[in-house]
Design a protein around this motif. Structure first.
Motif: not given
Length: 180
Positions: A15-16, A18-22, A74-75, A78
């Motif tokens: 999940d991390v 995936k979030a960082l991919d943005g 970003t994290l 979450m």
């Protein structure tokens, strides 16, 4: 269904990522930090805590503070506690950039780094007073017209990790991402 510890850790890390991919590079907003090879690792600490390891493109990169903030914010959004750790060794290299990043650089108007680089040549062109590439160097291709009839006009471009080049065919200046 209760996930076992290993599956739970894997899901958090997945999940991390995936979030960082943005997250995009603050200086080149068409390329993600992951495509640039800046985000090196995600370490699971606990269900709500991770460490993200980043490596700057060079040690004095002014975008690192913004990258730290972007990763952290970003994290945190979450619900995670995050430590952003800067790792200087091994030093970042353009080999860590994905081919997708290099294609995006070119489409954005920045010549991507050549894979093979030789020692600088001292050969001078009398007509243009420009250094010609040696036989071991690859010419830098203009990202606008594709010509290899280009020259370096400044060791530094819009940022220290880029050099300023000019195309002798279309007459346009452009940045070249220096290989490291």
């Amino acid at each position: 269904m209760i996930l076992n510890s290993s599956a739970s850790q894997h899901k958090v890390v997945q999940d991390v990522w995936k979030a960082l991919d943005g997250l995009t590079d603050p200086e080149i907003p068409v390329i993600t930090l992951r495509e640039m090879g800046i985000i090196r690792d995600v370490e699971f600490i606990a269900e709500d805590s991770v460490v993200v390891v980043i490596t700057p493109t060079y040690s004095g990169c002014p975008a690192m503070e913004q990258i730290h903030d972007d990763v952290r914010n970003t994290l945190k959004a979450m619900g995670l506690q995050v430590e952003v750790r800067t790792q200087l060794a091994p030093a970042w290299t353009t080999d860590w950039m994905t081919d997708i990043a290099k294609d995006k650089l070119k489409a954005y108007g920045i010549a991507p780094p050549n894979r093979q680089c030789g020692a600088p040549s001292q050969q001078i062109s009398v007509v243009h007073f420009l250094r010609k590439p040696s036989s071991t160097e690859q010419a830098v291709e203009c990202p606008r017209c594709g010509s290899s009839h280009t020259f370096e006009s400044s060791k530094f471009g819009s940022t220290a990790c880029k050099a300023l080049y000019k195309c002798l065919d279309c007459q346009e200046p452009f940045d070249y991402f220096k290989p490291y």
